[in-house]
Design an enzyme around this catalytic site. Structure first.
Site, PDB file in Angstrom:
ATOM      1  N   GLY A  10       2.587  14.356  -4.929  1.00 35.90           N
ATOM      2  CA  GLY A  10       3.400  13.152  -4.778  1.00 35.90           C
ATOM      3  C   GLY A  10       2.695  12.085  -3.976  1.00 35.90           C
ATOM      4  NE  ARG A  13       7.124   7.821  -7.122  1.00 32.20           N
ATOM      5  CZ  ARG A  13       8.297   7.997  -7.699  1.00 32.20           C
ATOM      6  NH1 ARG A  13       8.905   6.991  -8.298  1.00 32.20           N
ATOM      7  NH2 ARG A  13       8.883   9.183  -7.664  1.00 32.20           N
ATOM      8  CG  ASP A  54       7.555  19.308 -14.215  1.00 29.87           C
ATOM      9  OD1 ASP A  54       8.109  19.478 -13.109  1.00 29.87           O
ATOM     10  OD2 ASP A  54       8.178  19.352 -15.295  1.00 29.87           O
ATOM     11  CG  ASN A  81       4.314  13.872   0.247  1.00 33.93           C
ATOM     12  OD1 ASN A  81       4.949  13.497   1.227  1.00 33.93           O
ATOM     13  ND2 ASN A  81       4.369  13.238  -0.920  1.00 33.93           N
ATOM     14  CB  SER A 133      12.715  17.257   6.821  1.00 32.04           C
ATOM     15  OG  SER A 133      13.735  16.330   7.167  1.00 32.04           O
ATOM     16  CE1 TYR A 146      14.559  17.026   1.658  1.00 33.43           C
ATOM     17  CE2 TYR A 146      15.571  16.630   3.795  1.00 33.43           C
ATOM     18  CZ  TYR A 146      14.520  16.471   2.920  1.00 33.43           C
ATOM     19  OH  TYR A 146      13.408  15.757   3.307  1.00 33.43           O
ATOM     20  CE  LYS A 150      11.470  18.695   2.748  1.00 29.70           C
ATOM     21  NZ  LYS A 150      10.077  18.621   2.261  1.00 29.70           N
ATOM     22  CB  ILE A 179       9.581   7.805   6.638  1.00 27.90           C
ATOM     23  CG1 ILE A 179       9.255   8.926   7.630  1.00 27.90           C
ATOM     24  CG2 ILE A 179       8.331   7.049   6.223  1.00 27.90           C
ATOM     25  CD1 ILE A 179       8.624   8.472   8.924  1.00 27.90           C
TER      26      ILE A 179
END
Length: 250
Positions: A10, A13, A54, A81, A133, A146, A150, A179
């Protein structure tokens, strides 16, 4: 670092692009692994390569590893990432959504590290940097999947540090806070009073600002470098002091 190669999933972006740019500034060659082609700036940079990836597919880690070998001679640094995030309360979340989160956020990093082991061993060692995170430490509402993923990334980081140290492969994680990105800006803009929401958000940070992708990139460059040669199994919180500040009701 001209002979050093980093893979960034990733990496074209958002936070990933900040990581890619700071690695380039530090002299690395970078292989960006993501589904989308590179933008015009990165695509014409001779130091950057791209492989379509993918991360939900079982074979993808091994395709990325082969691309690193074929294009750049093998990887010294892996930055896991790429990630997925959604907001769902437990009673509305289904098993397929949970599984997809775990596949992208946890399974892909594990098996990409596995796929790259032969290259890193051949080169005499390496560095894995996982992007976790602050939600692997605390939680926001409706983020059960999520936060779980993490927290798992943080645990995985410690386990790989223990297992791979004998191969001179270090493994650390970064736990970013807020961020700035297109997605985070859209979230602020969707609030009833966007400017007030932004002001309140900034007030959560003792440093007086939110973070930028380059802040995470700088931390990656440090953890990947020889300056961090005695650091492994660590989760570095990069959040402008947000999690250090106790909230007040006024």
């Amino acid at each position: 670092m001209a002979d050093k190669v980093a893979i960034v999933t990733g990496g074209g972006r958002g936070i990933g692009r900040g990581i890619t740019m700071q690695l380039l500034n530090a002299g690395y060659q970078v292989l960006v692994a993501q589904r989308q082609p590179l933008d015009e700036t990165l695509s014409v940079d001779s130091r950057v390569a791209w492989v379509e990836a993918d991360l939900t597919q079982h074979e993808t880690p091994y395709l990325i590893a082969q691309a690193a070998e074929d294009m750049l001679g093998g990887a010294d640094v892996l930055v896991n990432n790429a990630g997925l995030m959604f907001e769902k309360s437990l009673d509305k979340m289904d098993e397929e959504e949970w599984d997809r989160m775990m596949i992208v956020n946890m399974r892909a990093p594990v098996f990409l590290a596995k796929a790259l082991l032969p290259q890193m061993r051949r080169k005499g060692g390496g560095s894995v940097v996982n992007i976790g995170s602050i939600e692997g430490i605390g939680a926001n509402p409706w983020h059960a999947a999520y936060c779980g993923s993490k927290a798992g990334v943080h645990g995985l980081t410690r386990a790989l540090a223990v297992d791979l140290g004998r191969d001179s492969i270090r493994c650390n994680a970064i736990a970013p806070g807020w961020i700035d990105s297109d997605l985070s800006q859209a979230y602020v803009d969707a609030q009833p009073n966007p400017q007030g929401a932004l002001d309140d958000l900034i007030n959560l940070h003792p440093v007086g600002r939110t973070g930028g992708p380059q802040d995470i990139g700088d931390a990656v460059v440090f953890l990947a470098s020889d300056a961090a040669a005695f650091i492994t199994g660590h989760v570095l919180v990069v959040d402008g002091g947000r999690t250090a500040k106790l909230p007040l009701p006024f």
